[in-house]
Design a protein around this motif. Structure first.
Motif, mmCIF file in Angstrom:
data_model
loop_
_atom_site.group_PDB
_atom_site.id
_atom_site.type_symbol
_atom_site.label_atom_id
_atom_site.label_comp_id
_atom_site.label_asym_id
_atom_site.label_seq_id
_atom_site.Cartn_x
_atom_site.Cartn_y
_atom_site.Cartn_z
ATOM 1 N N ALA A 16 4.666 0.760 -11.923
ATOM 2 C CA ALA A 16 3.878 1.392 -10.859
ATOM 3 C C ALA A 16 2.546 1.895 -11.403
ATOM 4 O O ALA A 16 1.506 1.755 -10.762
ATOM 5 C CB ALA A 16 4.674 2.529 -10.225
ATOM 6 N N LYS A 17 2.564 2.477 -12.586
ATOM 7 C CA LYS A 17 1.325 2.963 -13.230
ATOM 8 C C LYS A 17 0.393 1.793 -13.531
ATOM 9 O O LYS A 17 -0.821 1.890 -13.331
ATOM 10 C CB LYS A 17 1.668 3.717 -14.515
ATOM 11 N N ASP A 19 0.261 -1.003 -11.870
ATOM 12 C CA ASP A 19 -0.270 -1.414 -10.571
ATOM 13 C C ASP A 19 -1.379 -0.467 -10.126
ATOM 14 O O ASP A 19 -2.401 -0.897 -9.592
ATOM 15 C CB ASP A 19 0.861 -1.446 -9.534
ATOM 16 N N LEU A 20 -1.190 0.816 -10.361
ATOM 17 C CA LEU A 20 -2.204 1.814 -10.015
ATOM 18 C C LEU A 20 -3.484 1.578 -10.812
ATOM 19 O O LEU A 20 -4.591 1.670 -10.278
ATOM 20 C CB LEU A 20 -1.671 3.221 -10.281
ATOM 21 N N THR A 23 -5.565 -1.432 -9.407
ATOM 22 C CA THR A 23 -6.363 -1.173 -8.204
ATOM 23 C C THR A 23 -7.602 -0.373 -8.543
ATOM 24 O O THR A 23 -8.662 -0.609 -7.960
ATOM 25 C CB THR A 23 -5.539 -0.432 -7.127
ATOM 26 N N LEU A 29 0.000 7.868 -7.163
ATOM 27 C CA LEU A 29 0.970 6.826 -6.857
ATOM 28 C C LEU A 29 1.373 6.934 -5.397
ATOM 29 O O LEU A 29 1.707 8.012 -4.921
ATOM 30 C CB LEU A 29 2.218 6.972 -7.731
ATOM 31 N N TRP A 32 3.657 2.222 -1.756
ATOM 32 C CA TRP A 32 3.562 0.786 -1.987
ATOM 33 C C TRP A 32 3.479 0.439 -3.471
ATOM 34 O O TRP A 32 3.870 -0.655 -3.880
ATOM 35 C CB TRP A 32 2.432 0.152 -1.173
ATOM 36 N N HIS A 33 2.981 1.364 -4.314
ATOM 37 C CA HIS A 33 2.994 1.121 -5.761
ATOM 38 C C HIS A 33 4.439 1.029 -6.260
ATOM 39 O O HIS A 33 4.785 0.153 -7.051
ATOM 40 C CB HIS A 33 2.284 2.251 -6.520
ATOM 41 N N THR A 36 6.163 -2.178 -4.944
ATOM 42 C CA THR A 36 5.753 -3.331 -5.738
ATOM 43 C C THR A 36 6.453 -3.337 -7.087
ATOM 44 O O THR A 36 6.949 -4.375 -7.536
ATOM 45 C CB THR A 36 4.226 -3.329 -5.935
#
Length: 70
Positions: A16-17, A19-20, A23, A29, A32-33, A36
């Motif tokens: 998640a990190k 993905d963050l 972006t 966070l 949706w993070h 995913t």
């Protein structure tokens, strides 16, 4: 069992990190993070159940938060 849960949470948080960071616009966070990350880390049916239960938890959290604000 505890080590398994800790390891899985670490993998989800790391993904998640990542993905963050991709972006680049946000610093918080969002749901949706984590959705995913769940889809990328967990296999098959676990993925479906993970996303479903996470969505349900967020919905319940938001409903309870609105009730306590009144």
């Amino acid at each position: 069992m505890n080590d398994f849960v800790i390891d899985m949470m670490d993998k989800l948080a790391t993904e998640a990190k990542h993905d963050l960071d991709i972006t680049g616009r946000e610093t918080t966070l969002r749901e949706w993070h984590l959705n995913t990350a769940t889809k990328l880390v967990l296999p098959g049916e676990l993925k479906k159940h993970g996303v479903s239960e996470g969505t349900k938890a967020i919905r319940n959290f938001n409903a309870n938060r609105k009730d306590t604000k009144k």
